[in-house]
Scaffold this active site. Structure first.
Site, PDB file in Angstrom:
ATOM      1  N   TYR A  64       0.850  -1.195   0.000  1.00 37.33           N
ATOM      2  CA  TYR A  64       0.000   0.000   0.000  1.00 37.33           C
ATOM      3  C   TYR A  64       0.888   1.248   0.000  1.00 37.33           C
ATOM      4  O   TYR A  64       1.630   1.503   0.950  1.00 37.33           O
ATOM      5  CB  TYR A  64      -0.928   0.032   1.207  1.00 37.33           C
ATOM      6  CG  TYR A  64      -1.975  -1.064   1.227  1.00 37.33           C
ATOM      7  CD1 TYR A  64      -2.316  -1.779   0.084  1.00 37.33           C
ATOM      8  CD2 TYR A  64      -2.647  -1.374   2.413  1.00 37.33           C
ATOM      9  CE1 TYR A  64      -3.275  -2.772   0.112  1.00 37.33           C
ATOM     10  CE2 TYR A  64      -3.618  -2.364   2.445  1.00 37.33           C
ATOM     11  CZ  TYR A  64      -3.923  -3.054   1.297  1.00 37.33           C
ATOM     12  OH  TYR A  64      -4.886  -4.050   1.338  1.00 37.33           O
ATOM     13  N   SER A 160      -5.097 -14.385   2.043  1.00 38.55           N
ATOM     14  CA  SER A 160      -6.073 -13.450   1.494  1.00 38.55           C
ATOM     15  C   SER A 160      -6.494 -13.953   0.127  1.00 38.55           C
ATOM     16  O   SER A 160      -5.637 -14.289  -0.700  1.00 38.55           O
ATOM     17  CB  SER A 160      -5.472 -12.048   1.388  1.00 38.55           C
ATOM     18  OG  SER A 160      -6.383 -11.139   0.813  1.00 38.55           O
ATOM     19  N   GLY A 224     -24.250   4.329  -3.380  1.00 39.80           N
ATOM     20  CA  GLY A 224     -25.384   5.144  -3.781  1.00 39.80           C
ATOM     21  C   GLY A 224     -25.166   5.828  -5.116  1.00 39.80           C
ATOM     22  O   GLY A 224     -26.091   6.437  -5.675  1.00 39.80           O
TER      23      GLY A 224
END
Length: 348
Positions: A64, A160, A224
């Site tokens: 990251y 993962s 949304g």
């Protein structure tokens, strides 16, 4: 969030909060999948606010922002390290040298030292293989991780987006070779990404694996923004090409489902975040849900949503819109299996 909402992480006996702070967007580097990263100082403020609110788990990865996320977490945890269940990952390429990646003993023994240094800690609570490595024998990987536990550099290890077969293989290899077996698995899970309900979750429950679920908003599909009224999908950047392309039939079905779930949330007088997080927290296999707030406002929305409890009638309504075990797009599962992804392997 109260202490009564802590959950035990798999068979470890270790309590963790029902929410985990995910730090993919933290740091000044390349950022996460949906735009610019959150700066270091703001990231630290968000982490401190999360810890003050009762969150006890943080998930990061060396890749990251090429280590900057781990550095931010290390700074944020000064004086608070013992209060946090700290998870990080290895596998991603950390330099121009392709040897600085993968799940080999050679790389893991280097990668863990880098993570420990950046995180400013003497041990990692949960060290995870970020992805399967099809070039490295699984036994080599888990033997190396077993050694790191013996050395005290990590306390537990996990995986993962490993396939069901890989999860079972790792448990079997560890048992038959008298090694400490994996403790956790990190997977995507949301109302739109439910494939892991078919086999990964039952396997996790059978072997006592703690499950960290990421992507409760389905990478933004449950934010949304994705509605039938929108003229086109929001512009987003992501490492998985085509994830936000709504032109294909699978994505079109996914868009209709996202729109229907948004209308269900409105009917229940809940925000779509409330409904999404409440759903992800409901599955009994899940130890903690990873959230990725970019700022305090995002964090507070997640904290409010964590108090939502969905009844059976609501869960049934969600099942009618998106049947259990559904993945609309195969890439949403997170892992890329070479044997079906690349034509030269499929046709050998």
């Amino acid at each position: 969030m109260s202490l009564s909402e802590l959950r035990v992480f798999g068979r470890s006996g270790t309590p963790v909060s029902q929410l985990t702070i995910g730090t993919m967007n933290f740091g000044e580097g390349t950022g996460g999948p949906h735009g610019a990263p959150t700066g270091a100082e703001e990231s630290i403020r968000v982490i401190h606010e999360a810890l003050d609110s009762g969150i006890t788990a943080i998930d990061t990865a060396d890749v990251y922002s090429q280590g900057e996320s781990e550095q931010v977490v290390g700074r944020a945890l000064r004086g608070r390290r013992d209060d946090v269940f700290l998870a990080t990952k290895f596998h991603g390429q950390m330099s121009a040298n392709p040897a600085h990646s993968g799940n080999s003993r050679r790389w893991i023994t280097q990668a863990v030292e880098g993570s420990l240094r950046r995180l400013q800690t003497d041990r990692i609570d949960l060290y995870q293989a970020h992805r399967p490595d099809y070039n490295t024998d699984v036994l080599e990987t888990i033997t190396t991780l077993n050694d790191l536990i013996r050395q005290g550099k990590i306390l537990y290890y996990g995986t993962s987006v490993f396939t069901p077969a890989q999860l079972v293989e790792a448990q079997w290899l560890a048992t038959t070779n008298h090694l400490i077996p994996p403790l956790g698995n990190q997977v995507p899970y949301s109302m739109l990404v439910r494939g892991n309900e078919r086999d990964v979750f039952p396997i996790a429950q059978q072997y006592g694996l703690g499950v960290l679920a990421y992507g409760p908003l389905a990478g933004g599909w449950l934010s949304g923004e994705f509605t039938l009224e929108a003229s086109k999908a929001p512009t987003r950047v992501h490492s998985l090409p085509g994830r936000y392309d709504i032109s294909g039939p699978s994505s079109e079905r996914k868009l209709h489902a996202a729109d229907a779930l948004a209308r269900l949330a409105d009917k229940l007088e809940l925000s779509l975040v409330d409904l999404s997080l409440g759903f992800a927290l409901t599955h009994p296999a899940i130890s903690s849900v990873i959230i990725g707030p970019r700022n305090s406002e995002h964090l507070q929305a997640y904290l409010r949503a964590a108090d939502v409890r969905l009844g059976e009638d609501v869960l049934d309504a969600i099942d009618e819109l998106v049947p259990p075990g559904t993945n609309f797009v195969e890439r949403d599962a997170g892992a890329i299996v070479p044997s079906i992804e690349f034509a030269e392997l499929r046709r050998r």
